[in-house]
Design an enzyme around this catalytic site. Structure first.
Site, mmCIF file in Angstrom:
data_model
loop_
_atom_site.group_PDB
_atom_site.id
_atom_site.type_symbol
_atom_site.label_atom_id
_atom_site.label_comp_id
_atom_site.label_asym_id
_atom_site.label_seq_id
_atom_site.Cartn_x
_atom_site.Cartn_y
_atom_site.Cartn_z
ATOM 1 C CD GLN A 1 -15.308 5.626 -35.531
ATOM 2 O OE1 GLN A 1 -16.049 5.286 -34.155
ATOM 3 N NE2 GLN A 1 -16.711 5.168 -36.225
ATOM 4 N NE ARG B 1 -23.739 10.109 -20.454
ATOM 5 C CZ ARG B 1 -23.116 9.724 -19.822
ATOM 6 N NH1 ARG B 1 -22.024 9.971 -19.163
ATOM 7 N NH2 ARG B 1 -23.851 8.595 -18.857
ATOM 8 C CE1 TYR C 1 -19.308 1.812 -29.061
ATOM 9 C CE2 TYR C 1 -20.340 3.742 -30.456
ATOM 10 C CZ TYR C 1 -18.877 3.341 -30.501
ATOM 11 O OH TYR C 1 -18.238 3.531 -30.165
ATOM 12 N N GLY D 1 -19.569 12.836 -28.736
ATOM 13 C CA GLY D 1 -20.667 12.317 -27.288
ATOM 14 C C GLY D 1 -21.362 13.220 -27.577
ATOM 15 C CE1 TYR E 1 -11.622 6.121 -30.082
ATOM 16 C CE2 TYR E 1 -12.107 5.038 -32.627
ATOM 17 C CZ TYR E 1 -10.741 5.345 -31.219
ATOM 18 O OH TYR E 1 -10.204 4.077 -30.852
ATOM 19 N NE ARG F 1 -16.206 9.047 -18.848
ATOM 20 C CZ ARG F 1 -16.943 10.057 -18.675
ATOM 21 N NH1 ARG F 1 -16.664 11.303 -19.322
ATOM 22 N NH2 ARG F 1 -18.183 9.744 -18.122
#
Length: 325
Positions: free
Chosen positions: A178, A286, A61, A284, A206, A232
């Site tokens: 996961q 941010r 990541y 997630g 996830y 995306r």
């Protein structure tokens, strides 16, 4: 916040965990666009202050950057939350991403992650992807060795199917799986989740909000304005003909959430948590606003009528394509 034991481990984790894919920032193949590190640190702190007790990250990541941000957020924090990370996705000097399950590569990755995270031991170390497939046994044996050496406490897999898990389990017990799981990606319900449930393998899913599509905050305008380095913008779920269907599902979740004073995203996450095979969900976050918009999923219980309403809408819309990771 409710906690559950993860698989065969002694890790008692909250039903929500902090996902740190997006906080790796942009500039790499699977980035989410630019991200302010200070916002990331505040988001992680807010999530931990709200009761979440684990963070999931990965070496790849941001090409190591996410792990560094996690370390920054945890500096001086006591008690420290559990930290989970992953190996097997590697990159070259020109940032080209590849896959390796060779023992020497995994050992190098583990050492690098320990340095970036500023840890002596990783709480859960996971194979990120089962690629190359013929090397699964070699990679899993190396994770078992790292556990014996005390560099990692528990070992798990990510994105494995049932047959691949059987191969790994023949070598050493699997603590956790996961997989991707959301209303827009349900293929793991057929064989993967039942296998994990039978074998006592913990499951931390996830993308329960399908990379934000089911958050209730996603709009056509926001999607159109996505930067080129946000993965995306290239995915079928964010384009027609799937986009309209996905936004209709999100609209229904927003309606159901309104009855509870919850967001569409919280409903989407709670829907994944109702599956008996699912231990917890990775979410997630941010910024602090996003934390506030998802934290309520941990104690949201959908009624049988609401679940039936969601299932009926899903059937009418048809099975959706999933998001890669």
């Amino acid at each position: 916040m409710e906690r559950r034991i993860l698989g065969n481990s002694d890790l008692e984790i909250t039903r929500l965990g902090v996902g740190s894919w997006a906080i790796g920032g942009g500039g790499w193949e699977f980035g989410w666009g630019a991200q302010d590190d200070a916002q990331s640190v505040r988001a992680i702190s807010a999530a931990l202050d709200a009761g979440i007790n684990w963070i999931d990250t990965a070496a790849v990541y941001g090409l190591g950057h996410s792990e560094q941000v996690v370390a920054r957020a945890l500096e001086g924090r006591s008690p420290r939350p559990y930290v989970f990370t992953k190996c097997s996705m590697v990159w070259s000097a020109d940032s080209a991403i590849g896959h390796s399950l060779k023992a020497a590569s995994i050992t190098r990755e583990c050492e690098a992650s320990l340095r970036r995270l500023n840890l002596d031991t990783i709480d859960l170390y996971q194979i990120h992807w089962p690629n190359p497939d013929p090397d699964i046994e070699e990679g899993w044996m190396e994770l078992a060795r790292l556990k014996e050496q005390g560099k990692v406490r528990w070992i798990g897999v990510s994105n494995f199917d049932a047959e691949q898990m059987k191969r790994a389990a023949a070598i050493a017990p699997i603590t956790s799986l996961q997989p991707p799981y959301s209303l827009l990606r349900r293929d793991i319900e057929n064989s993967i989740l039942p296998y994990a449930l039978r074998q006592g393998i913990g499951v931390i899913v996830y993308s329960p909000m399908a990379a934000g599509l089911l958050s209730g905050a996603m709009t056509r305008e926001r999607i159109a304005a996505m930067p080129a380095d946000d993965w995306r913008s290239r995915h079928a779920n964010f384009r027609e003909p799937l986009l309209s269907r996905n936004l209709r599902i999100a609209c229904l979740l927003r309606e159901i959430g309104g009855r509870h004073g919850r967001s569409a995203g919280e409903v989407a996450i709670a829907w994944t948590l109702k599956n008996p095979a699912v231990t917890a969900a990775i979410v997630g976050m941010r910024n602090e606003k996003q934390v506030a918009g998802v934290i309520g999923a941990a104690d949201l219980t959908l009624s049988e009528q609401e679940v039936s309403q969601i299932e009926e809408a899903w059937r009418l819309e048809g099975a959706m394509a999933g998001t890669p990771r």
